[in-house]
Write a protein that holds these residues in place. Structure first.
Motif, PDB file in Angstrom:
ATOM      1  N   SER A 163       0.846  -1.196   0.000  1.00 13.40           N
ATOM      2  CA  SER A 163       0.000   0.000   0.000  1.00 13.40           C
ATOM      3  C   SER A 163       0.878   1.240   0.000  1.00 13.40           C
ATOM      4  CB  SER A 163      -0.982  -0.021   1.179  1.00 13.40           C
ATOM      5  OG  SER A 163      -0.315   0.328   2.364  1.00 13.40           O
TER       6      SER A 163
ATOM      7  N   SER B  15       1.666   1.784  -3.565  1.00 17.40           N
ATOM      8  CA  SER B  15       0.493   2.337  -4.246  1.00 17.40           C
ATOM      9  C   SER B  15       0.391   3.829  -3.981  1.00 17.40           C
ATOM     10  CB  SER B  15      -0.780   1.651  -3.748  1.00 17.40           C
ATOM     11  OG  SER B  15      -0.766   0.309  -4.097  1.00 17.40           O
ATOM     12  N   ASP B  16       0.627   4.217  -2.738  1.00 18.49           N
ATOM     13  CA  ASP B  16       0.585   5.642  -2.404  1.00 18.49           C
ATOM     14  C   ASP B  16       1.656   6.405  -3.160  1.00 18.49           C
ATOM     15  OD1 ASP B  16      -1.500   5.260  -0.769  1.00 18.49           O
ATOM     16  OD2 ASP B  16      -0.409   5.471   1.117  1.00 18.49           O
TER      17      ASP B  16
ATOM     18  N   LEU C 190       0.584   7.060  -6.655  1.00 17.03           N
ATOM     19  CA  LEU C 190      -0.392   8.148  -6.741  1.00 17.03           C
ATOM     20  C   LEU C 190       0.283   9.500  -6.542  1.00 17.03           C
ATOM     21  CD1 LEU C 190      -3.283   6.411  -4.857  1.00 17.03           C
ATOM     22  CD2 LEU C 190      -3.192   6.980  -7.269  1.00 17.03           C
TER      23      LEU C 190
ATOM     24  N   LYS D  73      -9.849  -2.820  -3.811  1.00 23.33           N
ATOM     25  CA  LYS D  73     -10.107  -2.441  -2.419  1.00 23.33           C
ATOM     26  C   LYS D  73     -11.558  -2.778  -2.104  1.00 23.33           C
ATOM     27  CE  LYS D  73      -6.236  -0.001  -2.410  1.00 23.33           C
ATOM     28  NZ  LYS D  73      -5.163   0.061  -1.470  1.00 23.33           N
TER      29      LYS D  73
ATOM     30  N   LEU E 111     -15.341  -2.433  -0.654  1.00 23.93           N
ATOM     31  CA  LEU E 111     -16.295  -1.328  -0.635  1.00 23.93           C
ATOM     32  C   LEU E 111     -17.100  -1.386   0.648  1.00 23.93           C
ATOM     33  CD1 LEU E 111     -17.669  -1.467  -4.255  1.00 23.93           C
ATOM     34  CD2 LEU E 111     -16.502   0.475  -3.240  1.00 23.93           C
ATOM     35  N   ALA E 112     -17.690  -0.262   0.995  1.00 20.10           N
ATOM     36  CA  ALA E 112     -18.518  -0.194   2.192  1.00 20.10           C
ATOM     37  C   ALA E 112     -19.751  -1.078   2.004  1.00 20.10           C
ATOM     38  CB  ALA E 112     -18.938   1.250   2.441  1.00 20.10           C
TER      39      ALA E 112
ATOM     40  N   SER F  15     -13.514  -1.657  -5.414  1.00 21.46           N
ATOM     41  CA  SER F  15     -13.153  -0.448  -6.140  1.00 21.46           C
ATOM     42  C   SER F  15     -11.655  -0.467  -6.358  1.00 21.46           C
ATOM     43  CB  SER F  15     -13.556   0.796  -5.354  1.00 21.46           C
ATOM     44  OG  SER F  15     -12.701   0.948  -4.246  1.00 21.46           O
TER      45      SER F  15
ATOM     46  N   LEU G 261      -8.224   2.171  -7.875  1.00 20.56           N
ATOM     47  CA  LEU G 261      -7.819   3.512  -8.265  1.00 20.56           C
ATOM     48  C   LEU G 261      -7.090   3.437  -9.596  1.00 20.56           C
ATOM     49  CD1 LEU G 261      -6.487   4.881  -4.873  1.00 20.56           C
ATOM     50  CD2 LEU G 261      -8.748   5.105  -5.851  1.00 20.56           C
TER      51      LEU G 261
ATOM     52  N   GLY H 197      -5.510   8.478 -10.124  1.00 16.20           N
ATOM     53  CA  GLY H 197      -5.999   8.620  -8.770  1.00 16.20           C
ATOM     54  C   GLY H 197      -7.511   8.608  -8.669  1.00 16.20           C
ATOM     55  N   GLN H 198      -8.160   8.438  -9.811  1.00 19.74           N
ATOM     56  CA  GLN H 198      -9.614   8.449  -9.796  1.00 19.74           C
ATOM     57  C   GLN H 198     -10.128   7.074  -9.389  1.00 19.74           C
ATOM     58  OE1 GLN H 198     -11.299   9.133 -13.628  1.00 19.74           O
ATOM     59  NE2 GLN H 198     -13.378   9.055 -12.810  1.00 19.74           N
ATOM     60  N   PRO H 199     -11.054   7.029  -8.438  1.00 24.80           N
ATOM     61  CA  PRO H 199     -11.559   5.720  -8.068  1.00 24.80           C
ATOM     62  C   PRO H 199     -12.528   5.183  -9.117  1.00 24.80           C
ATOM     63  CG  PRO H 199     -12.563   7.405  -6.695  1.00 24.80           C
ATOM     64  CD  PRO H 199     -11.621   8.101  -7.622  1.00 24.80           C
ATOM     65  N   VAL H 200     -12.485   3.888  -9.295  1.00 25.21           N
ATOM     66  CA  VAL H 200     -13.323   3.245 -10.296  1.00 25.21           C
ATOM     67  C   VAL H 200     -13.945   2.020  -9.654  1.00 25.21           C
ATOM     68  CG1 VAL H 200     -13.153   1.795 -12.339  1.00 25.21           C
ATOM     69  CG2 VAL H 200     -12.169   4.060 -12.362  1.00 25.21           C
ATOM     70  N   LEU H 201     -15.187   1.761 -10.001  1.00 28.56           N
ATOM     71  CA  LEU H 201     -15.884   0.620  -9.425  1.00 28.56           C
ATOM     72  C   LEU H 201     -15.613  -0.631 -10.249  1.00 28.56           C
ATOM     73  CD1 LEU H 201     -19.086   2.626  -8.830  1.00 28.56           C
ATOM     74  CD2 LEU H 201     -17.893   1.424  -7.003  1.00 28.56           C
TER      75      LEU H 201
ATOM     76  N   THR I 135     -16.711  10.018  -7.508  1.00 27.52           N
ATOM     77  CA  THR I 135     -17.245   9.145  -8.549  1.00 27.52           C
ATOM     78  C   THR I 135     -18.594   8.616  -8.085  1.00 27.52           C
ATOM     79  OG1 THR I 135     -15.000   8.472  -9.044  1.00 27.52           O
ATOM     80  CG2 THR I 135     -16.757   7.101  -9.931  1.00 27.52           C
TER      81      THR I 135
ATOM     82  N   ILE J  26     -17.867   7.505  -4.467  1.00 22.11           N
ATOM     83  CA  ILE J  26     -16.604   7.139  -3.833  1.00 22.11           C
ATOM     84  C   ILE J  26     -15.537   8.141  -4.237  1.00 22.11           C
ATOM     85  CG2 ILE J  26     -17.078   4.679  -3.539  1.00 22.11           C
ATOM     86  CD1 ILE J  26     -15.525   4.170  -6.104  1.00 22.11           C
TER      87      ILE J  26
ATOM     88  N   SER K 296      -4.155   5.930  -1.346  1.00 21.10           N
ATOM     89  CA  SER K 296      -4.513   4.703  -2.048  1.00 21.10           C
ATOM     90  C   SER K 296      -5.776   4.082  -1.474  1.00 21.10           C
ATOM     91  CB  SER K 296      -3.365   3.715  -1.974  1.00 21.10           C
ATOM     92  OG  SER K 296      -3.118   3.392  -0.639  1.00 21.10           O
TER      93      SER K 296
ATOM     94  N   THR L 216      -9.938   3.993  -0.679  1.00 20.97           N
ATOM     95  CA  THR L 216     -11.194   4.441  -1.263  1.00 20.97           C
ATOM     96  C   THR L 216     -12.127   4.871  -0.144  1.00 20.97           C
ATOM     97  OG1 THR L 216     -10.922   2.822  -2.997  1.00 20.97           O
ATOM     98  CG2 THR L 216     -13.070   3.808  -2.785  1.00 20.97           C
TER      99      THR L 216
ATOM    100  N   THR M 121     -15.978   6.059   0.957  1.00 16.66           N
ATOM    101  CA  THR M 121     -17.370   6.125   0.548  1.00 16.66           C
ATOM    102  C   THR M 121     -17.892   7.470   1.034  1.00 16.66           C
ATOM    103  OG1 THR M 121     -17.483   3.760   0.881  1.00 16.66           O
ATOM    104  CG2 THR M 121     -19.565   4.916   0.637  1.00 16.66           C
TER     105      THR M 121
ATOM    106  N   HIS N 208     -14.286   0.265   7.389  1.00 15.93           N
ATOM    107  CA  HIS N 208     -14.313   1.007   6.134  1.00 15.93           C
ATOM    108  C   HIS N 208     -14.198   2.496   6.409  1.00 15.93           C
ATOM    109  CE1 HIS N 208     -15.390  -2.458   3.702  1.00 15.93           C
ATOM    110  NE2 HIS N 208     -16.107  -2.841   4.731  1.00 15.93           N
TER     111      HIS N 208
ATOM    112  N   TYR O 126     -15.104   6.403   5.495  1.00 14.17           N
ATOM    113  CA  TYR O 126     -16.158   7.202   4.885  1.00 14.17           C
ATOM    114  C   TYR O 126     -15.758   8.666   4.915  1.00 14.17           C
ATOM    115  CZ  TYR O 126     -19.021   3.041   5.690  1.00 14.17           C
ATOM    116  OH  TYR O 126     -19.502   1.768   5.696  1.00 14.17           O
TER     117      TYR O 126
END
Lengths: 813, 150
Positions: free
Chosen positions: A184, A187-188, A191, A519, A521-522, A534, A536, A540-544, B32, B44, B49, B51, B53, B82, B84
């Protein structure tokens, strides 16, 4: 096999290191049971592993030590210093032998007997004086007694070799959590780098900063790759041993089974691979033992003699789905019910209300086994309940479906704590989404008409390769509105589920593909059942990440029972089509990495620039006496000398493609992204992370293809009657694509004639000048009286004249 | 009790979050959207790094979305493993609690009662102490739980 061997060596060495401390402790107190047990386990494991390989000496040594230690454990014998010494000598010998095996060297013959005998001696006579051989007065160091024995057997070089080999491959074990942290962190860093890159771009060109920044980027990429690889292992390593296992088992049980593994490139945590190894093996044993019938029974039922066992792995976000299916007799519902009632799992009343599915899944309940006779292979008291327990312990699950007489499918779901997956990024409704690459079968871009896109009620269907495939619009699935434009080209992503079902997903655009760090998701987002996680993107844009299985299930596109084994006959042809297309990778003359489908490549040719001809804008080259169109040269004239060519053929036409360098044949596992801007490029794809342009063979042949000129149609040339012409001139003329004919030959009428100046003058005087073009040669470099002749050693002029004569006499337009 | 609190404004009301829950306050960049999820999930966003919510607190209360501009800063909180980001009207201050959370006669109204632990006196005046888990569960959270229990 090499992998197995390396594993064996690594495992043995690891155990040696781990038992180092035990050995010291054991030496201090030879009667310590716990130590004896540890060392017994070590030699036992070595003995067991040796069985897989042909190491009779290792097996013999470990077997002898195991026997001696087993006696101690059973109380038949007292462990004493002499025994310790003898066993240690054997352990040292095992270590030395493992080193030799790794180095690929022959271990010196002899000496084993003395070591084995030492064990027996200590048993029979208990020679109290033996440890006395160790230098008196010294606190006996760990290996002193063993070394003494080794020296006795004339093998003192072993320790030295061991040190050498150990340096060659050193490994350490790390806690996975530490790797996670490093990961991680990297990864940082990526970014942060991207952010920096963005700011640098805004600030304009700054040569002093750009250089080091580029270097930083390159280093980061390397580091990230390395870290990624640290944790992951292809499931192939697990699949690799299966064919052998299946072969042995089926031979033992008198059955014929073919195994088909799919999805070996799915990567998962090393740890996870170890966790599922046993459950998977168990399920395979079960399938062969209980599922697949003997060949005679299969034939009687109209099935093929050979049973099919298919194992497919798919990755979806944080889970891996593995489906093990056989086409055997299937689970017997009644038998399971009877057994479950007999063992008190359910009551007869409950049975009456149970669905078949629910009933079948009772086989995972503790204490359930339907096999009437416990066979040697699968009934060892380890039931399917243990398989389920093992999987549930790591958060996985298992389900079974079965059709009587048609087969059984076990579906395993295994989670990944942290996973890096290859993903495809697509766009719909102005928003980007990722799809796990392992599902992506193919990307298709075509007009709705070409795909026979039809709406059947709410559903949509496309026809692809003759099959009607259910089709989902991603925009509709995600309720992103936006009615699809009927006339617009459709971009389809064909997805294959682990169950074997295929469906198409319509998206607006394909973006890119690459490794994605998934990663979680909630819970509120996961509840929608559409997303698996999700990730990145590089900016740096998050993508589902779409949960393909779940989306398909929501639209009833998954048919539990319809696994691939149910269509064994269709599968055979499908299997070849399903295999990843192979392509020849090369660097073209412009330096671009390209690929062409391997089926088209006939040969790799080498020619000289002399065999090239540029007439009318089309370059042609002569290979093996055939003139073929040559493409791929680009605008720059090729450097003089040798030229590498790919000879492509579609069965009827052939053409040549000039290349700078031929790299390798590769499998096109990456997605193919259409490139409409370049008509000669079928698609862009990724090979080992580098973009590669796949040549559109159809466009190429349509534009340049030419049927090869048969041998008889080659231009002919008549040479002067002389030794010089035959031995010196003829090869040059042949290389230029001419066939040499005799003057008397009737075909010679249209042939190019090469004759000396003098002969020509004579012929002219006699009025017998040949009908075809004539190339006149002179013996002297200096031209005489302005005659159109060529000095006979003026190679360039000669080739040019031959080429010109061919164009003039070319029967084709 | 001198617990540190982060004072925020949701729909014009002063609320307080336990500073222990608030990991950081960030400038919320691009969010997003996540299609087909309850509307209180604004989408999100990325924090390094990680994510996040993004929760629209007004909508999580069952109130209409803000018409005016909200604070472009968001409070990053962690709940159930998580992370948020809470979209609020404003992030005011950090202050110290001056007492235990308590109830007021008549309650706070159904929406607010669901997400509030109680009223708490702070050094800068009274505020509504937020129950983070209830806020993140959203307006349908409780109903969902009841359904799950049934």
């Amino acid at each position: 096999m090499d992998d197995l061997l390396a594993e064996f060596i690594a495992e043995t060495r690891e155990m040696l290191e781990a038992s180092g401390g035990e050995i010291v402790a054991w030496e201090a107190d030879p009667t310590d049971r716990a130590r004896i047990d540890t060392i017994f386990r070590f030699v036992h494991t070595v003995k067991g592993n040796c069985g897989f390989f042909d190491f009779p000496r290792l097996a013999k040594l470990s077997h002898a030590a195991e026997d001696a230690l087993a006696d101690c454990r059973a109380g038949r014998r007292e462990a004493d210093a002499a025994l310790v010494t003898a066993v240690l000598a054997i352990i040292d010998r095992i270590a030395a032998m493992v080193d030799a095996i790794e180095a690929g060297e022959e271990f010196p013959e002899g000496g084993d007997e003395a070591l084995v005998a030492a064990l027996d001696v200590s048993r029979e006579t208990l020679p109290e004086d033996e440890p006395g051989q160790v230098k008196a007065g010294s606190n006996p160091p760990l290996h002193a007694p063993a070394d003494t024995l080794l020296e006795q057997t004339g093998d003192s070089i072993a320790p030295a070799r061991r040190a050498e080999a150990a340096a060659a491959q050193r490994t350490i074990r790390l806690p996975v959590e530490l790797l996670d942290r490093v990961m991680s962190g990297v990864s940082d860093m990526v970014l942060a780098r991207n952010d920096l890159a963005h700011r640098l771009r805004q600030a304009g060109n700054q040569p002093t900063i750009d250089g080091p920044f580029e270097r930083l980027t390159a280093i980061l990429t390397d580091v990230r790759d390395a870290i990624t690889r640290m944790r992951m292992q292809r499931i192939e390593t697990l699949f690799g041993v299966l064919p052998r296992l299946v072969r042995d088992l089926s031979a033992e049980l008198g059955k014929q089974v073919m195994v088909d593994c799919d999805g070996g490139d799915v990567e998962l945590d090393r740890e996870m691979i170890e966790t599922i190894r046993d459950p998977l093996t168990h399920l395979i044993r079960n399938a062969i033992d209980h599922g697949i019938e003997p060949p005679s029974a299969r034939l009687a039922q109209g099935k093929r003699e050979i049973g099919l066992l298919a194992i497919a792995a798919r990755q979806s976000g944080n889970t891996i789905a593995i489906v093990i299916s056989d086409d055997g007799r299937g689970l017997d519902e009644e038998k399971i019910a009877a057994k479950a009632i007999a063992t008190g799992l359910i009551t007869a009343a409950e049975r009456a209300h149970m669905s078949r599915d629910k009933l079948l899944n009772l086989i995972f309940e503790p204490g359930f086994s339907t096999a009437e006779t416990v066979s040697n292979v699968s009934g060892r008291g380890v039931g399917l309940d243990v398989v389920r327990q093992n999987l549930e312990r790591v958060g996985g699950s298992i389900k079974v479906t079965s059709q009587p007489g048609r087969g059984t499918q076990f579906a395993l779901q295994i989670p990944l704590t942290l996973s890096i997956i290859a993903g495809l990024t697509v766009e719909t409704g102005g928003q980007r989404f990722a799809i796990p690459q392992s599902y992506v079968e193919e990307i298709v871009q075509a007009s709705p008409a070409a795909l026979e896109f039809t709406r059947m009620g709410e559903a949509a269907l496309v026809t692809f390769r003759g099959n009607r495939i259910p089709c989902l619009m991603l925009a509709e699935v995600l309720a992103l509105g936006e009615e699809a434009d009927a006339a617009r080209e459709l971009t389809l992503v064909l997805l294959r589920l682990a169950s074997g079902d295929l469906f198409a997903l319509v998206v607006d655009r394909i973006h890119s593909h690459g490794d994605l760090v998934v990663k979680p998701l909630a819970p509120a987002v996961m509840k929608s059942g559409l997303y698996a996680g999700s990730t990145l993107l590089d900016d740096g844009q998050p993508v589902l990440l779409l949960d393909v299985t779940s989306i398909a299930a929501q639209h009833d596109l998954v048919s539990d029972g319809r696994a691939r084994v149910l269509q064994p006959l269709e599968d055979e042809t499908a299997a070849t089509a399903d295999a990843a297309p192979r392509a020849m990778l090369f660097t073209d003359c412009g330096g671009r990495r390209s690929a062409v489908r391997l089926e088209l490549v006939q040969r790799i040719e080498t020619t000289t620039t002399a065999a090239l001809d540029r007439s009318g804008g089309q370059v042609r080259a002569v290979i093996d006496g055939v003139i073929l169109p040559l493409v791929g040269l680009g605008d720059t004239p090729p450097p003089e000398g040798k030229l590498r060519l790919l000879r492509l053929g579609d069965g009827a036409c052939e053409l040549l493609h000039a290349v700078r360098e031929v790299e390798d044949a590769v499998e096109l596992t990456g997605a193919l992204v259409a490139v409409p801007e370049d008509p000669l490029v079928e698609a862009l794809t990724l090979v080992e992370g580098q973009p590669v342009a796949l040549i559109d063979a159809h466009a190429l042949f349509a534009r340049h293809g030419a049927a090869p000129e048969p041998l008889g149609k080659r231009p002919r040339c008549v040479l002067p009657e002389s030794e010089w012409a035959r031995s010196i001139l003829a090869p040059l003329v042949k290389a230029a694509g001419y066939e040499i004919v005799a003057e008397a030959d009737p075909e010679a009428r249209e042939a190019v004639t090469i004759m000396s100046e003098d002969t020509f003058e004579a012929a002219e005087a006699l009025g017998r000048v040949p009908a075809g073009p004539v190339i006149r040669l002179r013996d002297h470099p200096e031209e005489r009286r302005g005659a159109k002749s060529i000095y006979r050693y003026d190679r360039e002029a000669l080739i040019a004249a031959l080429a010109a004569a061919r164009t003039a006499g070319d029967p084709r337009p | 009790m001198s617990e540190l609190l982060v004072v925020i404004q949701i729909a014009g009301r002063r609320c307080a979050l336990s500073a222990h829950d608030v990991k950081s306050v960030i400038e919320l960049g691009a969010v997003t959207p996540v299609p087909r999820t309850p509307d209180f999930i604004a989408g999100i966003a990325a924090l390094r790094s990680q994510t996040l919510t993004v929760i629209d607190c007004r909508r999580a209360l069952g109130l209409p979305a803000a018409e005016g501009p909200t604070d472009d800063r968001a409070a990053v909180v962690a709940s159930g493993g998580h992370a948020y980001a809470l979209m609020v009207d404003a992030i005011e201050d950090i202050t110290t609690a001056a007492g235990e959370p308590g109830q007021v006669p008549g309650g706070f109204g159904p929406e607010w009662s669901r997400i509030a632990t109680g009223m708490i006196e702070t050094m800068t005046g009274p505020a509504l102490l937020i129950d983070l888990a209830a806020l993140i569960a959203g307006p349908d959270g409780q109903r969902g739980e009841i359904e799950a229990a049934a």
